[in-house]
Design an enzyme around this catalytic site. Structure first.
Site, mmCIF file in Angstrom:
data_model
loop_
_atom_site.group_PDB
_atom_site.id
_atom_site.type_symbol
_atom_site.label_atom_id
_atom_site.label_comp_id
_atom_site.label_asym_id
_atom_site.label_seq_id
_atom_site.Cartn_x
_atom_site.Cartn_y
_atom_site.Cartn_z
ATOM 1 N N ASN A 147 -61.376 -34.402 55.400
ATOM 2 C CA ASN A 147 -60.615 -33.906 54.257
ATOM 3 C C ASN A 147 -60.323 -35.121 53.381
ATOM 4 O OD1 ASN A 147 -58.785 -32.846 52.488
ATOM 5 N ND2 ASN A 147 -57.399 -32.027 54.039
ATOM 6 N N ARG A 193 -36.003 -31.316 54.524
ATOM 7 C CA ARG A 193 -35.013 -31.786 55.499
ATOM 8 C C ARG A 193 -33.887 -32.542 54.802
ATOM 9 N NH1 ARG A 193 -39.897 -33.630 59.236
ATOM 10 N NH2 ARG A 193 -40.652 -33.949 57.135
ATOM 11 N N HIS A 251 -55.710 -23.169 49.425
ATOM 12 C CA HIS A 251 -55.272 -22.981 50.821
ATOM 13 C C HIS A 251 -55.987 -21.813 51.501
ATOM 14 C CE1 HIS A 251 -50.964 -24.736 49.908
ATOM 15 N NE2 HIS A 251 -51.792 -25.686 50.290
ATOM 16 N N LEU A 282 -46.156 -22.533 53.636
ATOM 17 C CA LEU A 282 -45.046 -23.227 52.977
ATOM 18 C C LEU A 282 -44.942 -24.658 53.481
ATOM 19 C CD1 LEU A 282 -42.382 -20.340 53.306
ATOM 20 C CD2 LEU A 282 -44.022 -20.721 51.454
ATOM 21 N N GLY A 283 -45.676 -25.558 52.823
ATOM 22 C CA GLY A 283 -45.639 -26.972 53.194
ATOM 23 C C GLY A 283 -45.141 -27.752 51.993
ATOM 24 N N ASN A 284 -45.764 -28.905 51.711
ATOM 25 C CA ASN A 284 -45.455 -29.580 50.451
ATOM 26 C C ASN A 284 -45.998 -28.747 49.304
ATOM 27 O OD1 ASN A 284 -43.931 -31.951 50.525
ATOM 28 N ND2 ASN A 284 -45.555 -32.910 51.725
ATOM 29 N N ASP A 299 -38.634 -33.409 50.226
ATOM 30 C CA ASP A 299 -38.625 -33.059 51.650
ATOM 31 C C ASP A 299 -37.432 -32.155 51.921
ATOM 32 O OD1 ASP A 299 -38.204 -33.110 54.496
ATOM 33 O OD2 ASP A 299 -39.614 -34.795 54.547
ATOM 34 N N GLY A 334 -42.403 -23.322 56.713
ATOM 35 C CA GLY A 334 -42.508 -22.007 57.355
ATOM 36 C C GLY A 334 -42.370 -22.085 58.870
ATOM 37 N N GLU A 335 -42.907 -23.159 59.448
ATOM 38 C CA GLU A 335 -42.875 -23.277 60.903
ATOM 39 C C GLU A 335 -41.541 -23.808 61.415
ATOM 40 O OE1 GLU A 335 -46.256 -25.709 62.145
ATOM 41 O OE2 GLU A 335 -47.491 -24.600 60.727
ATOM 42 N N ARG A 342 -63.839 -30.379 53.918
ATOM 43 C CA ARG A 342 -62.964 -29.482 53.172
ATOM 44 C C ARG A 342 -63.172 -29.761 51.686
ATOM 45 N NH1 ARG A 342 -56.888 -30.225 51.383
ATOM 46 N NH2 ARG A 342 -56.551 -28.143 50.561
ATOM 47 N N LYS A 376 -58.734 -37.943 55.635
ATOM 48 C CA LYS A 376 -58.133 -37.382 56.850
ATOM 49 C C LYS A 376 -59.273 -36.874 57.719
ATOM 50 C CE LYS A 376 -53.995 -34.464 57.082
ATOM 51 N NZ LYS A 376 -53.305 -33.447 56.314
HETATM 52 P P1 ADP Z 1 -48.438 -30.676 53.608
HETATM 53 O O1 ADP Z 1 -48.539 -29.626 52.561
HETATM 54 O O2 ADP Z 1 -48.278 -32.049 53.058
HETATM 55 O O3 ADP Z 1 -49.462 -30.554 54.721
HETATM 56 P P2 ADP Z 1 -46.520 -29.900 55.635
HETATM 57 O O4 ADP Z 1 -47.099 -28.599 56.018
HETATM 58 O O5 ADP Z 1 -46.540 -31.014 56.622
HETATM 59 O O6 ADP Z 1 -47.027 -30.400 54.241
HETATM 60 O O7 ADP Z 1 -44.999 -29.615 55.235
HETATM 61 C C1 ADP Z 1 -44.202 -30.671 54.808
HETATM 62 C C2 ADP Z 1 -42.811 -30.184 54.505
HETATM 63 O O8 ADP Z 1 -42.293 -29.447 55.620
HETATM 64 C C3 ADP Z 1 -41.875 -31.360 54.342
HETATM 65 O O9 ADP Z 1 -41.795 -31.699 52.991
HETATM 66 C C4 ADP Z 1 -40.574 -30.843 54.826
HETATM 67 O O10 ADP Z 1 -39.857 -30.439 53.689
HETATM 68 C C5 ADP Z 1 -40.885 -29.598 55.616
HETATM 69 N N1 ADP Z 1 -40.354 -29.680 56.982
HETATM 70 C C6 ADP Z 1 -40.946 -30.198 58.082
HETATM 71 N N2 ADP Z 1 -40.119 -30.094 59.145
HETATM 72 C C7 ADP Z 1 -38.988 -29.493 58.717
HETATM 73 C C8 ADP Z 1 -37.761 -29.088 59.316
HETATM 74 N N3 ADP Z 1 -37.519 -29.279 60.606
HETATM 75 N N4 ADP Z 1 -36.822 -28.506 58.537
HETATM 76 C C9 ADP Z 1 -37.063 -28.306 57.226
HETATM 77 N N5 ADP Z 1 -38.188 -28.647 56.605
HETATM 78 C C10 ADP Z 1 -39.140 -29.230 57.327
#
Ligand code: ADP
Length: 403
Positions: A7, A284, A179, A208-210, A282, A332-333, A90, A14
């Protein structure tokens, strides 16, 4: 069969080496800040990860480091490159040309290059990755897996924008989505987990990531998705605005004296959770701040969850119902608070989150109540596995065709 999944980003590379028979990851890693003085390479097997500061001027040099780490040193995964059977790339933008994954040849490379206009950073980087593989592993079959191809089943009413038709004809301006490999994995896996045929299900998948996107998958076919011509559209994200009133763009150009590129940067890099909270992209950090009483952090939470909630409503309307909603990627996770906010008030639609199950962590699980009409599932996405599987299937197919 061992497949090297690549990727390539504009300044990153990656990778994962996947064994298809055992469904195991033999090694993975990333080269970051490729081309800068701060370039480094992270390589590991399971938790055994090493970080090496290593100069790499370009993707070619990054690839050399990757192959060296895979085949030598303490954390090597294989003895020689002979143990890599094929390479899966990818590719972000497959445009109108690719409705499925394909074996890479010169004609495919030309098309990926042509499509770079729609995804300059991403497709350009993927081409560098392909080129690097040709340098070091010219004999290996390569497969391109496109982020967009899963959305080829969208109907024109879902993918066209209500702007003059000529721009679609002239420039191909339409929704392509992104995606797709993740959404495909999530929908397939949800059907397996529910022990149902995907053809019998209406599924909403939420990555639901970045970057964030959602898709409506009706009886196994994607019918709508939130990302558009580019991955800027749709949901509010970490640094991306998602959908906004398009008139904001000329307004900012005029009132802030910005160029269109500067506005594009603001919407891609300074908006979303970061723009609203003023704290971080982020979640968190935004969560900590909101729990300490920061109003803008709380607002960011509310806007983000509301944005997901609205797409759930839209997609239920588009499909005439929903059987399962899948949550995946970092937010999401992992974020129980965000999930609670997303599903709050959806009980009248038969969507009932189990607050206890929602608190659980890790792995695949169902987090709706036993009597919820709609199943809510958490599924860690696995795009690399999908890329490896497509690569394996296409290479096997071409080998049997050769016999
Ligand atoms: P990418 O799109 O870069 O692959 P990821 O799927 O790794 O992103 O998601 C990253 C985001 O997930 C981080 O910006 C963070 O906000 C969120 N995240 C990860 N762990 C937690 C958590 N325990 N609580 C809240 N948000 C989290």
């Amino acid at each position: 069969m061992n497949v090297l999944v690549l990727n390539a980003g504009s300044s990153s590379l990656k990778y994962q080496l996947v064994n298809l028979e055992t469904r195991s990851v033999l090694a993975k890693g990333i080269c970051e800040r490729v081309g800068s003085d701060e370039a480094f390479h992270k390589h590991g097997i399971d938790d055994n990860e090493v970080v090496i500061d290593a100069p790499m001027a370009d993707h070619n040099e990054a690839m050399a480091l990757v192959l060296e780490a895979l085949t030598s040193g303490e954390n090597k995964a294989i003895d020689s490159l002979d143990q890599i059977d094929a390479i899966g790339h990818r590719i972000v933008q497959g445009g109108k040309y690719f409705d499925r994954s394909v074996l890479i040849d010169d004609a495919v490379i030309d098309k990926i290059a042509e499509l770079a206009e729609l995804a300059p950073l991403h497709n350009g980087a993927a081409l560098m990755g392909i080129e690097a593989c040709r340098t070091y592993m010219a004999d290996k079959p390569m497969v391109a897996v496109f982020d967009t191809s899963y959305f080829h089943t969208l109907q024109p009413k879902a993918y066209m924008y209500p702007i003059p038709y000529e721009y679609y004809e002239k420039y191909g301006i339409r929704k392509y989505g992104a995606h797709g490999t993740s959404h495909r994995y999530l929908a397939d896996r949800a059907a397996e987990m529910l022990d149902e045929q995907i053809d019998d299900l209406k599924i909403i998948t939420c990555h639901l990531g970045n970057g964030c996107s959602m898709s409506a998958i009706d009886h196994g076919l994607a019918v709508d998705t939130s990302m558009g011509l580019t991955p800027l559209d749709g949901l509010m994200m970490g640094t991306r605005s998602g959908a906004i009133d398009p008139a904001i763009v000329p307004f900012l150009i005029e009132h802030e004296g910005l160029t269109s590129q500067e506005v594009n940067d603001i919407l891609n890099k300074k908006s979303g959770l970061l723009g609203i909270s003023g704290i971080s992209n982020d979640l968190r950090s935004v969560r900590t701040a909101s729990e300490e009483g920061n109003d803008r952090a709380q607002l960011a939470y509310e806007m983000y969850s509301n944005s997901v909630k609205k797409y759930i409503g839209q997609y239920i309307a588009v499909m005439g119902g929903v059987d399962a909603i899948v949550l995946s990627a970092g937010v999401g996770e992992n974020c129980d608070k965000m999930r609670r906010m997303i599903f709050a008030g959806l009980q009248p639609l038969g969507i009932v989150l189990d607050l206890e199950k929602n608190k659980g962590r890790g792995g695949e699980r169902v987090i709706s109540t036993d009597d919820s009409a709609v199943q809510i599932l958490v599924i860690p996405t696995n795009e690399e596995y999908m890329i490896a599987r497509d690569t394996f299937d296409l290479v096997q197919e071409s080998l049997s065709a050769d016999i």
